[in-house]
Write an enzyme that holds these catalytic residues in place. Structure first.
Site, PDB file in Angstrom:
ATOM      1  N   ARG A 122      -3.614 -10.461   4.653  1.00 38.09           N
ATOM      2  CA  ARG A 122      -4.016 -10.477   3.243  1.00 38.09           C
ATOM      3  C   ARG A 122      -2.921  -9.826   2.410  1.00 38.09           C
ATOM      4  O   ARG A 122      -2.648  -8.630   2.555  1.00 38.09           O
ATOM      5  CB  ARG A 122      -5.345  -9.734   3.072  1.00 38.09           C
ATOM      6  CG  ARG A 122      -5.893  -9.734   1.657  1.00 38.09           C
ATOM      7  CD  ARG A 122      -7.182  -8.918   1.590  1.00 38.09           C
ATOM      8  NE  ARG A 122      -7.784  -8.938   0.259  1.00 38.09           N
ATOM      9  CZ  ARG A 122      -7.453  -8.106  -0.743  1.00 38.09           C
ATOM     10  NH1 ARG A 122      -6.516  -7.182  -0.532  1.00 38.09           N
ATOM     11  NH2 ARG A 122      -8.063  -8.200  -1.918  1.00 38.09           N
ATOM     12  N   LYS A 179       0.809  -1.216   0.000  1.00 39.57           N
ATOM     13  CA  LYS A 179       0.000   0.000   0.000  1.00 39.57           C
ATOM     14  C   LYS A 179       0.846   1.272   0.000  1.00 39.57           C
ATOM     15  O   LYS A 179       2.047   1.256   0.258  1.00 39.57           O
ATOM     16  CB  LYS A 179      -0.997  -0.038   1.159  1.00 39.57           C
ATOM     17  CG  LYS A 179      -2.069  -1.102   0.895  1.00 39.57           C
ATOM     18  CD  LYS A 179      -3.272  -1.015   1.781  1.00 39.57           C
ATOM     19  CE  LYS A 179      -4.338  -1.995   1.294  1.00 39.57           C
ATOM     20  NZ  LYS A 179      -5.489  -2.078   2.188  1.00 39.57           N
TER      21      LYS A 179
END
Length: 294
Positions: free
Chosen positions: A274, A239
């Site tokens: 995840r 991210k």
């Protein structure tokens, strides 16, 4: 400020859940959810796996590398992503799930990453095993009742707004307290809809209606959500806050930054991570588990 949610309906859930004949023993080790985006526009891997052949090859790679769950998404939820028609999202994910279920090498639980109840229902009927909703059941008023009818686990994530608007909705007076309040409300709604409490998994939503500083705070204070007595899922993979720290604009160059966030999450009590990069994170989780789960 006290971030502890109220104790109402917060009795610990059973520490073992079975998904597709596989027991998940929460707290004993970290489980890996492998990301399989069958989309043309996801922030990190858009267009790589949106054809059946490439999606199946990637699924086999994730399984061989140590994934415990495959998470299949047919609609990008990156900031600013445009919503696709429901039929298009369904037509992206259902054939892949069906193909995986025909593949003898794929006996893992499959999660469908969607906030639409009709897509969730079609995916479960095609062979998926749980629903991962980035809206936590708030985007589609039918989602919680449909999940209850399907009798599958539900990942309840925190997000404000939609992918189009969420990064304009990052003004929090009390980040952890406000996420906890949303969790409490949606857990109660899920239970009222008939979803058993032990079938709920919480995700604080790193990167979703969160600033750079919020994401770091979530990793530092993740343990605050343990008081719900439910398993925690964390999705930090590749991210932008990692890219900011490392000064790397290419998401694929954020593997080891992701590894550091996974270690932090495991130390704080995450049960599921995840990620895109399963081979590397499989090793990271094994070492982190040896340190933090003796």
């Amino acid at each position: 400020m006290n971030h502890q949610p109220s104790t109402l309906n917060h009795a610990p859930a059973p520490r073992t859940i079975t998904i597709r004949d596989r027991p998940f023993h929460w707290g004993q080790r970290t489980y890996l959810m492998g990301v399989l985006n069958v989309t043309p526009d996801s922030f990190s891997d858009g267009g790589l796996f949106d054809r059946p052949e490439s999606a199946l090859a990637q699924a086999r790679h994730l399984i061989a590398s140590g994934a415990d769950i495959l998470d299949i998404g047919g609609q990008s939820t990156r900031p600013g992503a445009t919503e696709v028609p429901l039929d298009e999202e369904r037509d992206r994910v259902v054939p892949i799930i069906q193909a995986l279920r025909r593949d003898r090498g794929c006996n893992l639980p499959i999660s469908v990453d969607t906030n639409r109840s009709q897509v969730a229902k079609a995916a479960i009927e095609a062979g998926a095993d749980l629903v991962n909703d980035v809206s936590g059941g708030t985007a589609d008023p039918e989602m919680l009742s449909v999940v209850s009818e399907l009798k599958v686990p539900f990942v309840l994530m925190h997000m404000r707004g939609t992918p189009q608007t969420m990064q304009q909705l990052t003004d929090y007076g009390d980040l952890i307290g406000e996420i906890s309040a949303l969790f409490a409300r949606q857990i109660a709604s899920a239970i009222a809809a008939g979803i058993p409490r032990h079938q709920i998994i919480l995700d604080p939503g790193i990167g979703f209606a969160k600033t750079y500083d919020h994401n770091l705070t979530l990793l530092r204070e993740l343990c605050a959500f343990r008081s719900f007595g439910l398993p925690l899922l964390v999705g930090p993979s590749r991210k932008s806050f990692i890219g900011r720290i490392l000064e790397r604009s290419d998401p694929k160059q954020r593997v080891w930054g992701t590894a550091a966030t996974c270690c932090a999450a495991i130390a704080a009590g995450a049960d599921i991570i995840r990620v895109h990069d399963i081979p590397e994170m499989h090793d990271v989780c094994r070492v982190a588990d040896a340190i933090y789960r003796p």
